[in-house]
Design a protein around this motif. Structure first.
Motif, PDB file in Angstrom:
ATOM      1  N   GLY A  48       0.781  -1.223   0.000  1.00 16.15           N
ATOM      2  CA  GLY A  48       0.000   0.000   0.000  1.00 16.15           C
ATOM      3  C   GLY A  48       0.814   1.275   0.000  1.00 16.15           C
ATOM      4  N   VAL A  49       1.943   1.276   0.741  1.00 17.12           N
ATOM      5  CA  VAL A  49       2.705   2.513   0.930  1.00 17.12           C
ATOM      6  C   VAL A  49       4.023   2.510   0.153  1.00 17.12           C
ATOM      7  N   GLY A  50       4.591   1.326  -0.065  1.00 17.55           N
ATOM      8  CA  GLY A  50       5.906   1.245  -0.694  1.00 17.55           C
ATOM      9  C   GLY A  50       5.964   1.854  -2.076  1.00 17.55           C
ATOM     10  N   GLY A  51       4.888   1.689  -2.848  1.00 12.26           N
ATOM     11  CA  GLY A  51       4.858   2.262  -4.192  1.00 12.26           C
ATOM     12  C   GLY A  51       4.995   3.767  -4.174  1.00 12.26           C
ATOM     13  N   LEU A  52       4.388   4.423  -3.176  1.00 11.24           N
ATOM     14  CA  LEU A  52       4.479   5.881  -3.075  1.00 11.24           C
ATOM     15  C   LEU A  52       5.903   6.332  -2.753  1.00 11.24           C
ATOM     16  N   VAL A  53       6.609   5.549  -1.932  1.00 10.66           N
ATOM     17  CA  VAL A  53       8.002   5.870  -1.617  1.00 10.66           C
ATOM     18  C   VAL A  53       8.843   5.847  -2.897  1.00 10.66           C
ATOM     19  N   ALA A  54       8.639   4.816  -3.708  1.00 11.66           N
ATOM     20  CA  ALA A  54       9.384   4.697  -4.962  1.00 11.66           C
ATOM     21  C   ALA A  54       9.018   5.810  -5.938  1.00 11.66           C
ATOM     22  N   PHE A 102       9.426  -5.322  -5.901  1.00 17.66           N
ATOM     23  CA  PHE A 102       8.102  -4.710  -5.996  1.00 17.66           C
ATOM     24  C   PHE A 102       8.211  -3.189  -6.059  1.00 17.66           C
ATOM     25  N   MET A 103       8.981  -2.593  -5.137  1.00 19.52           N
ATOM     26  CA  MET A 103       9.102  -1.137  -5.130  1.00 19.52           C
ATOM     27  C   MET A 103       9.911  -0.635  -6.320  1.00 19.52           C
ATOM     28  N   LEU A 104      10.828  -1.450  -6.819  1.00 22.55           N
ATOM     29  CA  LEU A 104      11.575  -1.088  -8.019  1.00 22.55           C
ATOM     30  C   LEU A 104      10.639  -0.950  -9.219  1.00 22.55           C
ATOM     31  N   SER A 105       9.564  -1.727  -9.244  1.00 19.24           N
ATOM     32  CA  SER A 105       8.592  -1.620 -10.333  1.00 19.24           C
ATOM     33  C   SER A 105       8.017  -0.215 -10.398  1.00 19.24           C
ATOM     34  N   TYR A 106       7.695   0.361  -9.241  1.00 18.62           N
ATOM     35  CA  TYR A 106       7.116   1.706  -9.218  1.00 18.62           C
ATOM     36  C   TYR A 106       8.178   2.780  -9.408  1.00 18.62           C
ATOM     37  N   ALA A 149      -1.387   8.695 -10.307  1.00 13.52           N
ATOM     38  CA  ALA A 149      -2.611   8.169 -10.934  1.00 13.52           C
ATOM     39  C   ALA A 149      -2.450   6.694 -11.281  1.00 13.52           C
ATOM     40  N   VAL A 150      -1.286   6.333 -11.825  1.00 19.16           N
ATOM     41  CA  VAL A 150      -1.041   4.925 -12.163  1.00 19.16           C
ATOM     42  C   VAL A 150      -0.961   4.083 -10.893  1.00 19.16           C
ATOM     43  N   TRP A 151      -0.292   4.613  -9.857  1.00 22.01           N
ATOM     44  CA  TRP A 151      -0.222   3.903  -8.582  1.00 22.01           C
ATOM     45  C   TRP A 151      -1.610   3.659  -8.005  1.00 22.01           C
ATOM     46  N   LEU A 152      -2.457   4.666  -8.029  1.00 24.01           N
ATOM     47  CA  LEU A 152      -3.822   4.517  -7.531  1.00 24.01           C
ATOM     48  C   LEU A 152      -4.574   3.448  -8.319  1.00 24.01           C
ATOM     49  N   ALA A 153      -4.402   3.475  -9.636  1.00 23.70           N
ATOM     50  CA  ALA A 153      -5.104   2.511 -10.488  1.00 23.70           C
ATOM     51  C   ALA A 153      -4.639   1.085 -10.225  1.00 23.70           C
ATOM     52  N   LEU A 154      -3.326   0.895 -10.027  1.00 27.06           N
ATOM     53  CA  LEU A 154      -2.783  -0.450  -9.874  1.00 27.06           C
ATOM     54  C   LEU A 154      -2.947  -1.010  -8.462  1.00 27.06           C
ATOM     55  N   LEU A 178      -5.089   0.584  -5.644  1.00 23.99           N
ATOM     56  CA  LEU A 178      -6.339   0.808  -4.932  1.00 23.99           C
ATOM     57  C   LEU A 178      -7.593   0.573  -5.771  1.00 23.99           C
ATOM     58  N   LEU A 179      -7.525   0.850  -7.062  1.00 26.24           N
ATOM     59  CA  LEU A 179      -8.729   0.820  -7.890  1.00 26.24           C
ATOM     60  C   LEU A 179      -8.815  -0.373  -8.829  1.00 26.24           C
ATOM     61  N   LEU A 180      -7.731  -1.131  -8.942  1.00 20.41           N
ATOM     62  CA  LEU A 180      -7.686  -2.185  -9.955  1.00 20.41           C
ATOM     63  C   LEU A 180      -8.754  -3.249  -9.731  1.00 20.41           C
ATOM     64  N   SER A 181      -9.021  -3.593  -8.472  1.00 22.08           N
ATOM     65  CA  SER A 181     -10.024  -4.623  -8.186  1.00 22.08           C
ATOM     66  C   SER A 181     -11.394  -4.221  -8.713  1.00 22.08           C
ATOM     67  N   MET A 182     -11.790  -2.967  -8.457  1.00 20.81           N
ATOM     68  CA  MET A 182     -13.080  -2.486  -8.956  1.00 20.81           C
ATOM     69  C   MET A 182     -13.099  -2.393 -10.469  1.00 20.81           C
ATOM     70  N   ILE A 183     -11.989  -1.905 -11.044  1.00 18.40           N
ATOM     71  CA  ILE A 183     -11.911  -1.787 -12.500  1.00 18.40           C
ATOM     72  C   ILE A 183     -11.995  -3.166 -13.154  1.00 18.40           C
ATOM     73  N   ALA A 184     -11.257  -4.141 -12.584  1.00 24.36           N
ATOM     74  CA  ALA A 184     -11.251  -5.496 -13.138  1.00 24.36           C
ATOM     75  C   ALA A 184     -12.630  -6.141 -13.039  1.00 24.36           C
TER      76      ALA A 184
END
Length: 307
Positions: free
Chosen positions: A74-80, A163-167, A190-195, A197-203
């Motif tokens: 949840g948080v690591g992507g934002l750090v990257a 994982f964090m290297l991906s972001y 925006a991409v982080w949010l989509a991947l 937090l929102l991906l489950s709903m979008i999928a």
């Protein structure tokens, strides 16, 4: 050849120093570490209260690292993202790239050095945060950690880095193609949010449209498969499955319901068996950042960097 390596090393050192002492990055990393340390303390208290053996599918140790993995997801992507969103665009806007390239330094050395410097910074932050969190958890709980578990913790750190290297790679790629730092930050978040937090709903919505089922109806087996297939575009899904174990079925059909291993910290199975059961997730977690870093590299080599 030696001169080229020296140039890359010097640029990597500069990028590492600039990133490590950046007030913005220190603030983000501090928040990340605080969250992980609080989690480690709470997990240690829970383990101390439960006591007993810490080996088994639903042991407190496994649950603690599942919780830690969720926080990193949840948080690591934002750090990257905070580390890499202005990696290229900032240098281009300031004109420092033009100045740097007037010296006997080539573009490939610049981008390689910057990427190495950011990766080392990210790796150092991850190691310190996870080791500190794990140390508090073990110290508070009073348990004795075996050599085998220590080995799996090291694997956990490597997976968290990938994982964090991906972001980080994603934000650097976006930084390469945008002209303003603000735009790069906005697109990266925006991409982080989509991947994440929102991906489950979008999928779920996309699967419903494809199968022509309404949201109120019970999901069919086909709809569930489509939903999961869409969600596999996110590195977070692969990271979580590596730690917690996969659901029935898998990304490439390599897993079956007969699999009994419940993630990385299920010490009833060897690490070799874990790799065998999760090779597809592991492969994606490695390939995803590599592809994005290559895209950034090739785009930077072809761009007009004059402003």
């Amino acid at each position: 050849m030696k001169r080229n390596i020296e140039n890359v090393f010097v640029i990597a050192q500069k990028e590492f120093a600039d990133s490590l002492w950046s007030p913005r990055f220190l603030l983000i990393l501090g928040i990340f570490m605080t969250i992980l340390l609080v989690n480690g303390y709470q997990a240690g208290q829970n383990m101390s209260r439960m006591g007993g053996e810490f080996i088994g599918v639903f042991s407190p140790l496994i649950n603690s690292f599942i919780g830690l993995a969720s926080l990193i997801t949840g948080v690591g992507g934002l750090v990257a993202v905070g580390l890499g969103f202005d990696a290229i665009v900032k240098e281009r806007k300031s004109g420092s790239l033009n100045v740097l390239l007037t010296h006997p330094v080539y573009r490939d050395q610049v981008i390689t050095g910057k990427l190495i410097g950011m990766m080392v910074t990210l790796g150092l932050g991850i190691v310190i945060s996870i080791v500190a969190s794990t140390g508090i958890m073990v110290g508070v709980s009073g348990i004795t950690v075996s050599t085998e578990v220590i080995g799996r913790i090291i694997v956990f750190v490597v997976l968290a880095f990938l994982f964090m290297l991906s972001y980080l790679a994603l934000s650097v790629a976006i930084s390469t193609f945008t002209k303003e730092s603000s735009s790069s930050l906005m697109y990266s978040i925006a991409v982080w949010l989509a991947l994440v937090l929102l991906l489950s709903m979008i999928a779920s919505a996309a699967a419903g449209i494809i199968t022509e089922q309404s949201i109120s109806e019970d999901a069919s087996e086909n709809q569930v498969k489509i939903t999961r297939a869409i969600m596999y575009i996110s590195p977070a899904v692969h990271f979580e499955e590596l730690i917690t174990g996969p659901p029935v079925g898998g990304l490439m059909g390599g897993k079956s319901s007969s699999s009994e291993m419940h993630g990385l910290f299920d010490t009833g199975f060897s690490l070799g068996y874990w790799v065998e059961q999760n090779w597809d997730n592991l492969l994606v977690l490695i390939v995803f950042p590599v592809i994005l870093l290559l895209i950034s590299y090739m785009a930077f080599m072809r761009q007009d960097i004059t402003m």
